[in-house]
Design an enzyme around this catalytic site. Structure first.
Site, PDB file in Angstrom:
ATOM      1  N   ASP A   1      22.018  24.106 -10.166  1.00  7.81           N
ATOM      2  CA  ASP A   1      23.228  23.680  -9.362  1.00  7.81           C
ATOM      3  C   ASP A   1      23.762  25.012  -8.470  1.00  7.81           C
ATOM      4  OD1 ASP A   1      24.352  25.245 -11.283  1.00  7.81           O
ATOM      5  OD2 ASP A   1      25.961  23.650 -11.799  1.00  7.81           O
TER       6      ASP A   1
ATOM      7  N   TYR B   1      19.474  35.657  -8.190  1.00  7.24           N
ATOM      8  CA  TYR B   1      18.765  34.489  -8.727  1.00  7.24           C
ATOM      9  C   TYR B   1      18.972  33.177  -8.122  1.00  7.24           C
ATOM     10  CZ  TYR B   1      18.508  30.446 -11.901  1.00  7.24           C
ATOM     11  OH  TYR B   1      18.624  29.265 -12.618  1.00  7.24           O
TER      12      TYR B   1
END
Ligand code: NAD
Ligand code: TYD
Length: 356
Positions: A134, A159
């Protein structure tokens, strides 16, 4: 029939492999580079099991992947392999670019060549399921609706940016080449075999060791927590019935501020393994300097997966966190074995200079 799982010695991948083989006899080829996050001990119950074929290697090794695909002729691939820790991506983004972007690209190229050589029926039935997060959607303000599958991508950390890039590559291989892909974007997982660099296992491990419990900033950042086995059941369901080219958000409707999570872990430890001095573990909570660029809130709207594929999580946060704390108490040997020298170096690097 066989499936290929990448990153199956990591936290979610290993839970997936263990659950898969507990439920059916279809063999799993497990390709994992065994970075600091990969741990064969997690899979030791599969030793001697012919249905599990472990291969030590990199998803970015095109030759190896092409060979594995030809040899095992998998009907599906589930791609878990990734660098996954935000704090590490802040200290050193390069591995994230290498595995999450270049590695996924090379894997897709090898899969495209393999899939193109299959007969029509096998081509139709083939699936490439990409496991994502998410975090690609960015951060939500308080009161904003949870992320749906059409939410704009706004990744904020190296990331999440690298995962976003991999999601886009996967999408493009469907749109351009017709590769039958599926993508899942899941919220924060917790549960057994979670490497103790992430919030929940780090708090359990530090609490038991009498160390400080480092809460970043004000501890009011919100994450949406899902028990790992529920994530695995969602992936199995999407693999079985998902529509190719589609994205499915996976979440547990469990939004909680970090401080509440840490206090819950402390309360469970007070109950299950009280401190020798009788004092509460919450006394060990220490506020430390915040993570740079820290996303304030994530929340997943998982209604598409529920509506279209009938998936729902089996655990509530209460049942899941109790199981998790109990698992860590019962598996101290696993915890000790993953706390290698490189783990200790990481803890030193990440928490030094974050003074209370
Ligand atoms: P993890 O870091 O625990 O495990 C990753 C695994 O991938 C390790 O076994 C590692 O050795 C392996 N690996 C790394 N680079 C590789 C490479 N180049 N080739 C082959 N193997 C390699 O991660 P995790 O928490 O299990 O996450 C798995 C996937 O799920 C990731 O793609 C992550 O982005 C995604 N995800 C994680 C969460 C979460 O809360 N942990 C939530 C949503 C999505
Ligand atoms: P983490 O488990 O690293 O997952 P992610 O960053 O992918 O959400 O962190 C979860 C939350 O906990 C995040 O808001 C950062 C916070 N956190 C701390 O407060 N202290 C810690 O020592 C760690 C590792 C995380």
């Amino acid at each position: 029939m066989t499936i290929l799982v990448t990153g199956g010695a990591g936290f979610i991948g290993a839970n997936f492999v263990l659950d898969w083989l507990a439920d059916n006899d279809e063999a799993v080829v497990n390709l994992d580079k065994l970075t600091y996050a990969g741990n064969l001990q997690t899979l030791c119950s599969l030793q001697g099991d012919q249905r599990h074929i472990f291969v030590h290697g990199d998803i970015g090794d095109s030759e190896l992947v092409a060979h594995l695909l030809q040899e095992h002729q998998p009907r599906a691939i589930v791609n878990f392999a990734a660098e996954s820790h935000v704090d590490r991506s802040i200290h050193g983004p390069e591995d994230f670019i290498e595995t999450n972007i270049v590695g996924t690209f090379r894997l897709l190229e090898a899969v495209r060549a393999y899939w193109g050589g299959l007969d029509e029926q096998a081509r139709q039935a083939f699936r490439f399921l990409h496991v994502s997060t998410d975090e690609v959607y960015g951060s939500l303000a308080a009161g904003e609706p949870a992320f749906t599958e059409t939410h704009q991508y706004q990744p904020n950390s190296p990331y999440s940016a690298s995962k976003a890039a991999s999601d886009h590559l996967v999408r493009s291989y469907h749109h351009t080449y017709g590769l039958p892909v599926l993508t899942t974007n899941c919220s924060n997982n917790y549960g057994p075999y979670h490497f103790p660099e992430k919030l929940i296992p780090l708090m359990i491990v530090n609490a038991l060791a009498g160390k400080p419990l480092p809460v970043y900033g004000d501890g009011q950042q919100i994450r949406d927590w899902l028990y790992v086995k529920d994530h695995c059941s969602a992936i199995r369901r999407v693999l079985e019935a998902g529509k190719t080219g589609e994205v499915y958000n996976v979440g547990g409707w469990n939004e909680k501020p970090n401080l509440e999570i840490v206090n819950r872990v402390c309360a469970l430890l007070d109950e299950l393994r009280p401190r020798a001095d009788g004092k509460p573990y919450a006394e060990q909570i220490t506020y430390v300097t915040d993570r740079p660029g820290h996303d304030r809130r994530y929340a997943i709207d998982a209604r598409k997966l529920e509506r279209e594929l009938g998936w729902k999580p089996a655990e509530t946060f209460e049942t899941g966190i109790r199981k998790t704390v109990a698992w860590y108490l019962d598996n101290q040997e696993w915890v000790q074995n993953v706390q290698s020298g490189s783990y200790r170096d990481w803890v030193e690097k990440n928490y030094a200079g974050r003074s209370a």
